[in-house]
Motif scaffolding. Structure first.
Motif, PDB file in Angstrom:
ATOM      1  N   LEU A   1       3.944   1.261  -6.887  1.00  0.00           N
ATOM      2  CA  LEU A   1       3.287  -0.027  -6.602  1.00  0.00           C
ATOM      3  C   LEU A   1       3.714  -1.161  -7.538  1.00  0.00           C
ATOM      4  CD1 LEU A   1      -0.321   1.210  -5.684  1.00  0.00           C
ATOM      5  CD2 LEU A   1       1.320   0.116  -4.123  1.00  0.00           C
TER       6      LEU A   1
ATOM      7  N   SER B   1       1.536   5.696  -5.472  1.00  0.00           N
ATOM      8  CA  SER B   1       0.971   4.666  -6.361  1.00  0.00           C
ATOM      9  C   SER B   1       1.914   4.308  -7.502  1.00  0.00           C
ATOM     10  CB  SER B   1      -0.368   5.160  -6.914  1.00  0.00           C
ATOM     11  OG  SER B   1      -1.291   5.314  -5.856  1.00  0.00           O
TER      12      SER B   1
ATOM     13  N   CYS C   1      -2.498  -4.513  -4.535  1.00  0.00           N
ATOM     14  CA  CYS C   1      -1.852  -3.190  -4.534  1.00  0.00           C
ATOM     15  C   CYS C   1      -2.908  -2.144  -4.192  1.00  0.00           C
ATOM     16  CB  CYS C   1      -1.269  -2.881  -5.905  1.00  0.00           C
ATOM     17  SG  CYS C   1       0.236  -3.805  -6.281  1.00  0.00           S
TER      18      CYS C   1
ATOM     19  N   VAL D   1      -6.405   0.427  -6.567  1.00  0.00           N
ATOM     20  CA  VAL D   1      -6.027   1.849  -6.615  1.00  0.00           C
ATOM     21  C   VAL D   1      -7.258   2.673  -6.965  1.00  0.00           C
ATOM     22  CG1 VAL D   1      -4.525   3.569  -7.707  1.00  0.00           C
ATOM     23  CG2 VAL D   1      -3.696   1.215  -7.362  1.00  0.00           C
TER      24      VAL D   1
ATOM     25  N   THR E   1      -8.981   5.877  -8.253  1.00  0.00           N
ATOM     26  CA  THR E   1      -8.584   6.990  -9.131  1.00  0.00           C
ATOM     27  C   THR E   1      -9.736   8.001  -9.082  1.00  0.00           C
ATOM     28  OG1 THR E   1      -9.531   5.755 -10.983  1.00  0.00           O
ATOM     29  CG2 THR E   1      -7.170   5.549 -10.640  1.00  0.00           C
TER      30      THR E   1
ATOM     31  N   GLY F   1      -3.761   1.930  -3.303  1.00  0.00           N
ATOM     32  CA  GLY F   1      -3.336   3.328  -3.347  1.00  0.00           C
ATOM     33  C   GLY F   1      -4.543   4.220  -3.614  1.00  0.00           C
TER      34      GLY F   1
ATOM     35  N   VAL G   1      -6.118   5.295   2.598  1.00  0.00           N
ATOM     36  CA  VAL G   1      -5.454   4.025   2.288  1.00  0.00           C
ATOM     37  C   VAL G   1      -5.592   3.056   3.459  1.00  0.00           C
ATOM     38  CG1 VAL G   1      -3.177   2.967   1.936  1.00  0.00           C
ATOM     39  CG2 VAL G   1      -3.845   4.973   0.597  1.00  0.00           C
TER      40      VAL G   1
ATOM     41  N   HIS H   1       0.839  -1.202   0.000  1.00  0.00           N
ATOM     42  CA  HIS H   1       0.000   0.000   0.000  1.00  0.00           C
ATOM     43  C   HIS H   1       0.872   1.249   0.000  1.00  0.00           C
ATOM     44  CE1 HIS H   1       0.667   1.285   4.195  1.00  0.00           C
ATOM     45  NE2 HIS H   1       0.638  -0.003   4.514  1.00  0.00           N
ATOM     46  N   THR H   2       0.255   2.378  -0.353  1.00  0.00           N
ATOM     47  CA  THR H   2       1.004   3.631  -0.425  1.00  0.00           C
ATOM     48  C   THR H   2       0.850   4.423   0.871  1.00  0.00           C
ATOM     49  OG1 THR H   2      -0.871   4.910  -1.208  1.00  0.00           O
ATOM     50  CG2 THR H   2       0.445   3.762  -2.878  1.00  0.00           C
TER      51      THR H   2
ATOM     52  N   VAL I   1       0.247   3.095 -13.640  1.00  0.00           N
ATOM     53  CA  VAL I   1       0.050   2.141 -12.543  1.00  0.00           C
ATOM     54  C   VAL I   1      -0.889   1.014 -12.970  1.00  0.00           C
ATOM     55  CG1 VAL I   1      -0.882   1.885 -10.204  1.00  0.00           C
ATOM     56  CG2 VAL I   1       0.566   3.839 -10.770  1.00  0.00           C
TER      57      VAL I   1
ATOM     58  N   LEU J   1      -5.334   7.723  -5.726  1.00  0.00           N
ATOM     59  CA  LEU J   1      -4.941   8.837  -6.600  1.00  0.00           C
ATOM     60  C   LEU J   1      -6.096   9.837  -6.619  1.00  0.00           C
ATOM     61  CD1 LEU J   1      -3.376   6.867  -9.567  1.00  0.00           C
ATOM     62  CD2 LEU J   1      -2.203   8.671  -8.294  1.00  0.00           C
TER      63      LEU J   1
END
Ligand code: INI
Length: 169
Positions: free
Chosen positions: A67, A64, A90, A128, A130, A92, A34, A26-27, A109, A94
């Motif tokens: 990742l 991200s 993964c 992720v 977005t 994240g 997150v 993870h970010t 990504v 954004l």
């Protein structure tokens, strides 16, 4: 207008995650969001599918964009060892700003995570968000005060168990 189930429905199959080894990368960008997504995924895997908490490895990266490389490196390193991961998630977040940075990272990504999954043979769940604004991100992590909020980490946890079990076959 025909009504339909928006989003994914859980599989009717009962998956046993008790022997799965899961990696979550993870970010640290937009961390509180997150963190909620990671919690949604881990709690779902352990409570609904008997994944053992000790079999969930959690690593963090800056953002991200890092990742795909982190997932690739950790999969490779684990294969050198005796135990390796059945599935990777993964995670994240954004959030679009006033420049095109968001679009470039999101595309890179998304393509990168797909490539790691296909090249390594280990399923990598695309976790992720977005989002175009903060509210969208909060809502999709089950935060904020809208009725329609839903933690997408739950869906990613379910997806990870299904893909991990199927990857074992
Ligand atoms: O994970 C994120 N990384 C972001 N940028 C950092 C990027 O992912 C890399 O970490 C950075 O470019 C260094 O490679 C974000 N924004 O720029 O807005 C963001 O919203 N989320």
């Amino acid at each position: 207008m025909t009504s339909f189930t928006k989003g994914v429905i859980p599989s009717t199959e009962k998956f046993d995650g008790s022997s799965l080894r899961v990696l979550i990368v993870h970010t640290r960008w937009n961390y509180e969001i997150v963190e909620a997504l990671v919690r949604g995924a881990t709690e779902t895997m352990t409570s609904e599918y008997n994944v053992k908490a000790e079999n969930i490895s959690i690593q963090s990266v800056s953002g991200s964009y890092e990742l795909p490389f982190a997932a690739q490196s950790l999969i490779k390193a684990s294969k050198m060892g005796t135990q390796w991961f059945n599935v990777v998630i993964c995670i994240g977040v954004l959030i679009k700003g006033s420049t095109m940075h968001f679009e470039y990272i999101a595309e890179a990504v998304s393509q990168g995570i797909m490539r790691v999954s296909l090249d390594s043979g280990v399923p990598v769940v695309f976790g992720v968000l977005t989002c175009l604004n903060d509210e969208q991100a909060l809502e999709r992590a089950g935060l904020g005060d809208r009725e329609s909020k839903h933690n997408h980490g739950i869906d990613w946890g379910r997806c990870a168990v299904e893909m991990g079990v199927k990857n074992c076959k």
